[in-house]
Design a protein around this motif. Structure first.
Motif, PDB file in Angstrom:
ATOM      1  N   TRP A 194       0.882  -1.353  -0.133  1.00  0.00           N
ATOM      2  CA  TRP A 194      -0.041  -0.071   0.057  1.00  0.00           C
ATOM      3  C   TRP A 194       0.818   1.379   0.017  1.00  0.00           C
ATOM      4  CZ3 TRP A 194      -5.369   0.175  -0.474  1.00  0.00           C
ATOM      5  CH2 TRP A 194      -6.187  -1.376  -0.276  1.00  0.00           C
ATOM      6  N   ASP A 195       2.226   1.048   0.036  1.00  0.00           N
ATOM      7  CA  ASP A 195       3.091   2.318   0.046  1.00  0.00           C
ATOM      8  C   ASP A 195       4.139   2.157  -0.822  1.00  0.00           C
ATOM      9  OD1 ASP A 195       4.135   4.753   0.966  1.00  0.00           O
ATOM     10  OD2 ASP A 195       4.974   4.077   2.821  1.00  0.00           O
ATOM     11  N   ALA A 196       3.949   2.728  -1.981  1.00  0.00           N
ATOM     12  CA  ALA A 196       5.104   2.801  -2.749  1.00  0.00           C
ATOM     13  C   ALA A 196       4.813   3.674  -3.867  1.00  0.00           C
ATOM     14  CB  ALA A 196       5.018   1.350  -3.605  1.00  0.00           C
ATOM     15  N   GLU A 197       5.902   4.427  -4.438  1.00  0.00           N
ATOM     16  CA  GLU A 197       5.744   5.556  -5.752  1.00  0.00           C
ATOM     17  C   GLU A 197       5.365   5.009  -7.057  1.00  0.00           C
ATOM     18  OE1 GLU A 197       5.613   8.467  -4.702  1.00  0.00           O
ATOM     19  OE2 GLU A 197       5.909   8.193  -2.519  1.00  0.00           O
ATOM     20  N   SER A 198       5.669   3.706  -7.273  1.00  0.00           N
ATOM     21  CA  SER A 198       5.454   3.147  -8.596  1.00  0.00           C
ATOM     22  C   SER A 198       5.517   1.558  -8.539  1.00  0.00           C
ATOM     23  CB  SER A 198       6.943   3.694  -9.472  1.00  0.00           C
ATOM     24  OG  SER A 198       7.989   2.837  -8.994  1.00  0.00           O
ATOM     25  N   LEU A 199       5.195   1.146  -9.688  1.00  0.00           N
ATOM     26  CA  LEU A 199       4.905  -0.240  -9.946  1.00  0.00           C
ATOM     27  C   LEU A 199       6.183  -0.970  -9.896  1.00  0.00           C
ATOM     28  CD1 LEU A 199       2.969  -2.689 -10.592  1.00  0.00           C
ATOM     29  CD2 LEU A 199       3.427  -2.355 -12.763  1.00  0.00           C
ATOM     30  N   ARG A 200       7.470  -0.371 -10.229  1.00  0.00           N
ATOM     31  CA  ARG A 200       8.633  -0.930 -10.136  1.00  0.00           C
ATOM     32  C   ARG A 200       8.870  -1.140  -8.542  1.00  0.00           C
ATOM     33  NH1 ARG A 200      13.092  -1.587 -13.474  1.00  0.00           N
ATOM     34  NH2 ARG A 200      11.972  -0.324 -14.975  1.00  0.00           N
ATOM     35  N   GLU A 201       8.687   0.052  -7.612  1.00  0.00           N
ATOM     36  CA  GLU A 201       8.919   0.040  -6.393  1.00  0.00           C
ATOM     37  C   GLU A 201       8.148  -1.074  -5.849  1.00  0.00           C
ATOM     38  OE1 GLU A 201       8.902   2.925  -2.511  1.00  0.00           O
ATOM     39  OE2 GLU A 201       8.838   3.860  -4.437  1.00  0.00           O
ATOM     40  N   CYS A 202       7.090  -1.317  -6.087  1.00  0.00           N
ATOM     41  CA  CYS A 202       6.235  -2.644  -5.470  1.00  0.00           C
ATOM     42  C   CYS A 202       6.745  -3.843  -5.801  1.00  0.00           C
ATOM     43  CB  CYS A 202       4.928  -2.445  -6.197  1.00  0.00           C
ATOM     44  SG  CYS A 202       3.364  -1.318  -5.370  1.00  0.00           S
ATOM     45  N   ARG A 203       7.232  -3.975  -6.892  1.00  0.00           N
ATOM     46  CA  ARG A 203       7.849  -5.146  -7.528  1.00  0.00           C
ATOM     47  C   ARG A 203       9.203  -5.484  -6.652  1.00  0.00           C
ATOM     48  NH1 ARG A 203       6.774  -4.937 -13.990  1.00  0.00           N
ATOM     49  NH2 ARG A 203       4.549  -5.306 -14.007  1.00  0.00           N
ATOM     50  N   ASP A 204      10.127  -4.343  -6.408  1.00  0.00           N
ATOM     51  CA  ASP A 204      11.226  -4.325  -5.620  1.00  0.00           C
ATOM     52  C   ASP A 204      10.964  -5.076  -4.161  1.00  0.00           C
ATOM     53  OD1 ASP A 204      12.665  -3.717  -7.833  1.00  0.00           O
ATOM     54  OD2 ASP A 204      12.839  -1.722  -7.234  1.00  0.00           O
TER      55      ASP A 204
END
Length: 430
Positions: free
Chosen positions: A68-78
């Motif tokens: 629920w706390d990320a700035e982008s989809l890439r950050e979510c995947r990381d």
């Protein structure tokens, strides 16, 4: 046999109360009656349980491992690091766009306040237990809601409201002549006020007292805000218009009946998307040069007409379901046409038509998503705009789950209210 000799087959003491068998009480009884009443229901129950288990084992970990706390989809995947999980951070990041579109953030309080006042205005209409004096607020809320959402001069909605006041005064003044003349006079007085007096009145009052909110253009509307504006307005206007069309279709006056039949059949024979394109592209060709007819207002008009045609057929079905004796009873009481409709015929027809009416309302609210094809960014249109951002390219399910959940809440609420109303108005004892 003597009188004092006991009779062996007659009990002289009462048995104490005993618990029913385990299969006839509690959860076991409910399962037997509802899920395992016969072999077919048992097979279907087991199949449903297997399907639910497969869905939960597939989707459950994905939902439970949400970010629920990320700035982008890439950050979510990381953060997920290869494990399955939902990236609901897009909702946290873009919820304001999905709800308000491009409405100015500093004015979010205006649509929020309009929604709260809408619920207050609907309360006395939906629940008869509330004080009837609250209906006065329900009558003036459309003008308050318009000013809150669009802003501008406060005198503009007041001038529109005064048009209805002028129509009411004309109706009362001509009531002694005849019902038809009073209706025609009321409509004429309202139109004359709107077209010739409302504009100068607004300009004159604003020059004296420049009161109002900052104007917000319709291009800034979007998300669920635009769905609610179009849906609620269309629902509110299509019901009375549908009643008039249904009565007109059953009228003995040939001209009125022909107009209503042609209108209903034409609208029902044309897809809504065609009417929306007509509102967006073709309607301006029939207006005077230089006329600026708001696109949202055009869409509301077309959606209302579309829903009214379907509503007319639903109500006509309710009228056709009434026994002929109800009409004869109204005639026997000496009631004129409008009193008979208001007191006897229409209440029963509307009661019969409740499921169809609510079904039309739900369908209308969901059809507001079609406005994306004419350039208005509803929630689905905004989901495409969000996915076009490089930060969220490739995200799908999270946006659609959120949008679907909000639509479900509104539509399910209407469905539950329909069931409540049916139970409340049920007068038979079957």
């Amino acid at each position: 046999m003597s009188d004092t000799q006991p009779i062996s087959y007659v009990r002289d003491t009462m048995l104490g109360q005993q618990e029913p068998p385990a299969t006839q009480r509690g959860v076991v009884k409910w399962l037997r009656e509802n899920l395992f009443s016969n072999w077919l229901n048992s097979i279907l129950t087991l199949a449903a349980l297997v399907a639910i288990y497969l869905i939960l084992t597939s989707v459950g970990p994905w939902l439970l491992n949400s970010i629920w706390d990320a700035e982008s989809l890439r950050e979510c995947r990381d953060i997920l690091d290869g494990t399955p999980g939902a990236c609901f951070a897009v909702i946290t990041d873009r919820w304001h766009q999905l709800l308000f579109g491009f409405y100015p953030p500093e004015h979010y309080w205006r649509p929020v306040l309009a929604l709260v006042l809408l619920l207050i205005a609907l309360a006395p209409i939906l629940f008869a237990e509330l004080p009837r004096k609250m209906l006065y607020f329900s009558a003036v809320f459309p003008f308050i809601g318009y000013h809150l959402l669009w802003g501008g001069s406060v005198w503009f909605p007041i001038s529109v409201f005064l048009g209805f006041v002028a129509g009411y005064i004309a109706f009362r003044a001509l009531a002694k002549v005849s019902a038809l003349v009073s209706v025609i006079g009321a409509v004429a007085a309202t139109l004359v006020w709107w077209f010739f007096i409302a504009g100068p009145f607004d300009a004159a009052m604003y020059s004296v007292a420049p009161i109002g909110l900052e104007f917000v253009r319709s291009e800034s509307f979007g998300g669920f805000l635009i769905s609610l504006v179009i849906g609620v307005t269309g629902i509110s206007l299509s019901l009375p218009l549908g009643i008039l069309l249904a009565l007109g279709r059953q009228s003995d006056m040939l001209f009125v009946k022909t107009v209503c039949v042609v209108f209903i059949e034409f609208i029902r024979g044309v897809p809504l998307i065609t009417l929306l394109f007509t509102a967006s592209l073709l309607l301006n060709y029939f207006l005077p040069p230089g006329t600026n007819f708001d696109l949202i207002l055009r869409v509301i008009i077309m959606v209302t007409l579309f829903a009214a045609a379907y509503m007319a057929e639903v109500i006509r079905g309710g009228l056709a379901a009434l026994p002929k004796g109800q009409y004869e009873a109204a005639d026997a009481l000496g009631l004129d046409y409008w009193k008979a409709q208001r007191l006897i015929i229409m209440p029963q027809a509307l009661k019969i038509s409740i499921p169809g009416i609510v079904n039309t309302f739900i369908s209308l609210f969901k059809d507001t998503t079609l406005v994306v094809f004419i350039g208005l960014l509803d929630p689905l249109g905004l989901s495409n705009a969000i996915r076009a951002d490089t930060a969220w390219t490739g995200i799908y399910w999270e946006l659609f789950i959120f949008i679907g959940a909000l639509f479900f809440i509104f539509c399910f609420s209407m469905s539950r209210y329909s069931m409540y109303l049916e139970r409340k108005l049920k007068t038979d004892h079957r």
